[in-house]
Every structure is written in C-alpha cells, then in structure tokens.
Motif scaffolding. Structure first.
Motif, PDB file in Angstrom:
ATOM      1  N   GLN A   1      34.298   3.879 -12.487  1.00 52.32           N
ATOM      2  CA  GLN A   1      33.959   4.635 -13.885  1.00 52.32           C
ATOM      3  C   GLN A   1      33.403   3.899 -14.971  1.00 52.32           C
ATOM      4  N   LYS A   2      32.738   2.774 -14.449  1.00 58.12           N
ATOM      5  CA  LYS A   2      31.760   1.909 -15.530  1.00 58.12           C
ATOM      6  C   LYS A   2      30.660   2.565 -16.050  1.00 58.12           C
ATOM      7  N   LYS A   3      30.262   2.542 -17.181  1.00 55.67           N
ATOM      8  CA  LYS A   3      28.866   3.017 -17.607  1.00 55.67           C
ATOM      9  C   LYS A   3      27.856   2.045 -17.289  1.00 55.67           C
ATOM     10  N   ILE A   4      27.304   2.635 -16.010  1.00 57.29           N
ATOM     11  CA  ILE A   4      26.040   1.779 -15.197  1.00 57.29           C
ATOM     12  C   ILE A   4      25.175   2.898 -14.728  1.00 57.29           C
ATOM     13  N   LEU A   5      23.908   2.705 -14.823  1.00 53.24           N
ATOM     14  CA  LEU A   5      23.029   3.416 -14.122  1.00 53.24           C
ATOM     15  C   LEU A   5      22.162   2.388 -13.427  1.00 53.24           C
ATOM     16  N   LEU A   6      21.757   2.681 -12.132  1.00 56.65           N
ATOM     17  CA  LEU A   6      20.696   1.924 -11.470  1.00 56.65           C
ATOM     18  C   LEU A   6      19.296   2.531 -11.487  1.00 56.65           C
ATOM     19  N   ILE A   7      18.472   1.491 -11.925  1.00 56.46           N
ATOM     20  CA  ILE A   7      16.981   1.654 -12.289  1.00 56.46           C
ATOM     21  C   ILE A   7      16.060   1.225 -10.927  1.00 56.46           C
ATOM     22  N   ASP A   8      15.539   2.171 -10.311  1.00 59.70           N
ATOM     23  CA  ASP A   8      15.018   1.896  -8.824  1.00 59.70           C
ATOM     24  C   ASP A   8      13.614   1.446  -9.274  1.00 59.70           C
ATOM     25  N   MET A   9      13.282   0.025  -9.375  1.00 57.34           N
ATOM     26  CA  MET A   9      11.883  -0.502  -9.417  1.00 57.34           C
ATOM     27  C   MET A   9      11.058  -0.681  -8.517  1.00 57.34           C
ATOM     28  N   HIS A  10      11.782  -0.925  -7.332  1.00 56.04           N
ATOM     29  CA  HIS A  10      11.151  -1.085  -6.070  1.00 56.04           C
ATOM     30  C   HIS A  10      10.739   0.319  -5.183  1.00 56.04           C
ATOM     31  N   SER A  11      10.099   1.245  -5.892  1.00 55.36           N
ATOM     32  CA  SER A  11      10.026   2.346  -5.560  1.00 55.36           C
ATOM     33  C   SER A  11       8.319   2.851  -5.871  1.00 55.36           C
ATOM     34  N   SER A  12       8.132   3.885  -5.352  1.00 52.68           N
ATOM     35  CA  SER A  12       6.728   4.515  -5.687  1.00 52.68           C
ATOM     36  C   SER A  12       6.263   4.607  -6.889  1.00 52.68           C
ATOM     37  N   GLU A  13       7.403   4.683  -7.833  1.00 54.62           N
ATOM     38  CA  GLU A  13       7.125   5.012  -9.525  1.00 54.62           C
ATOM     39  C   GLU A  13       7.330   3.240 -10.304  1.00 54.62           C
ATOM     40  N   GLY A  14       7.563   2.463  -9.273  1.00 56.67           N
ATOM     41  CA  GLY A  14       7.735   1.207  -9.940  1.00 56.67           C
ATOM     42  C   GLY A  14       6.205   0.412  -9.871  1.00 56.67           C
ATOM     43  N   PRO A  15       6.258  -0.852 -10.234  1.00 58.03           N
ATOM     44  CA  PRO A  15       4.797  -1.712 -10.148  1.00 58.03           C
ATOM     45  C   PRO A  15       4.634  -1.770  -8.567  1.00 58.03           C
ATOM     46  N   GLY A  16       3.124  -1.550  -8.105  1.00 57.23           N
ATOM     47  CA  GLY A  16       2.983  -1.587  -6.797  1.00 57.23           C
ATOM     48  C   GLY A  16       2.283  -3.079  -6.671  1.00 57.23           C
ATOM     49  N   ALA A  17       2.196  -3.486  -5.268  1.00 67.07           N
ATOM     50  CA  ALA A  17       1.744  -4.972  -5.100  1.00 67.07           C
ATOM     51  C   ALA A  17       0.145  -5.125  -5.873  1.00 67.07           C
TER      52      ALA A  17
END
Length: 225
Positions: A173-189
């Motif tokens: 119950q901590k206030k935390i959210l995971l932000i997935d940068m290693h995905s199709s919506e994040g920066p690409g190679a």
C-alpha cells in the motif's frame, strides 16, 4: 521556538492549497537531459504538457541544467543507484517533493555493478525516499533500451526486478506507479543519440509517459490538492 517539522507541515499544506505540484526528477544523465538539444531532456516537454492541461507544477532539485526557466533536477551523470541515493539524502527531505520521478540503474548496467542486487538497492532507495518525504508518490521508471545488445539484456533483467519491486510496494500500500519506458511507447533504438541517451523525440516520448503517470497519481487521490 517552532520546530522544523511543524514548519514543513505548514508549508506542505500551503502548497496543497495553492495547487502547486512539486516534482523531483531523480536519476542519472538521462534525468539531467544529456543528448537533448536544449539540455533539459524530458523535463522541458513534460512541463509544457502539464501547463497545457492546467496543472500548476514546478521541478525541484539541487542541480540546474537546460535552457528553460524551471530547470532544477536531481540528475547525476554516471551515477549508480547507490550513489544517487547518497545525493538524494542531501536534498529530498528539504525540498519535499510531492512526486519523485525515478529513472536510475542504467549506469549499474553499463558498469556491470552487481546487477543481480539492483532491485534490492532500488528498494532501499525508495524506502529512504518515503522515510524522508512520507507524503510523496514515487513514479518508478523502467530503463530505456541500450544499443549495446549485452547491456540491453542486463537492462531488461533490471526492468523485471523493478516491476517486481513496484508490485511488492503496491501490495504494501505504498504510493507508487510503474512507468514502463522500455516499451513501444518509450524511446526506440533509433531515437538514441549515442546508444544510451535519447534525442529530443525520445525525450518527448518519456515526457508523455511521465505525464500519464502524474495524471494517474492525481486521479488516484495520492496528491492532496
């Protein structure tokens, strides 16, 4: 004499009534903005997104980089998770951010620094952040891709550790959210200027993902606004 704790509490209530959202970008050189034309990385487009949506916000940190008015941050080039935590101990408690945007661990991968324990080190840092700033929400970012195939394999392993850590903290119950940068919506190679750091387009993608996380934080009622 009034205690610092009572002063801190009153200033937090004042910020809440003013609707000012204090954001601390915390991490390494990507947090600093290396590779961007304006030197502010994702911070510039993120502030623009927040302003466009009428979210009154500011960046806080002990460092200043980038050709923007509000260029504060806590990004340390070449620093590992344990080293970033040491820097955080000098600023987080006093700057009292509402949201900490944590993107750290790329240098652990590049330096091959005991990567099997990176999740534990990250957990220790998150626990410290909540101890220093109990009201804060943490947006924990997975690491963006790396053009070196071997390094990227390690990046993906750390990302798995971070996902498991975020799930564990959520259960607690901590206030935390995971932000997935290693995905199709994040920066690409193709959006990495040197195989490590994003270009402006890559940073804009990071800003959009951070922005969604901030919106979700507000929607969940994590922020006293």
């Amino acid at each position: 004499m009034e205690s610092p704790r009572s002063t801190d509490t009153r200033s937090q209530k004042s910020r809440a009534s003013d609707g000012l959202l204090r954001l601390m970008p915390l991490g390494g050189s990507i947090t600093r903005g290396v590779g961007s034309s304006h030197g502010a990385g994702y911070r510039k487009p993120l502030l623009e997104l927040l302003k466009d949506q009428g979210i009154n916000s500011c960046m806080v940190g002990s460092r200043k980089d980038g050709s923007i008015p509000n260029n504060e941050h806590e990004g340390w080039r070449g620093f590992r998770i344990d080293e970033i935590q040491k820097k955080a101990k000098k600023s987080v408690k006093f700057l009292s951010p509402d949201i900490l945007m944590v993107n750290a661990g790329s240098n652990d991968c590049i330096q091959s620094f005991n990567t099997a324990e990176a999740g534990r080190r990250m957990g220790e840092m998150l626990d410290y952040l909540w101890l220093a700033c109990p009201q804060s929400t943490i947006l924990l970012s997975t690491l963006i891709p790396n053009m070196d195939r071997q390094v990227d394999l390690v990046v993906m392993d750390l990302n798995d550790q971070f996902r498991a850590l975020a799930e564990k903290k959520n259960i607690g119950q901590k206030k935390i959210l995971l932000i997935d940068m290693h995905s199709s919506e994040g920066p690409g190679a193709h959006e990495l200027v040197d195989g490590i750091h994003p270009n402006d387009e890559g940073y804009e993608k990071m800003a959009e993902l951070w922005f969604r996380g901030i919106q979700e934080t507000i929607e969940k009622g994590f922020i006293d606004r």
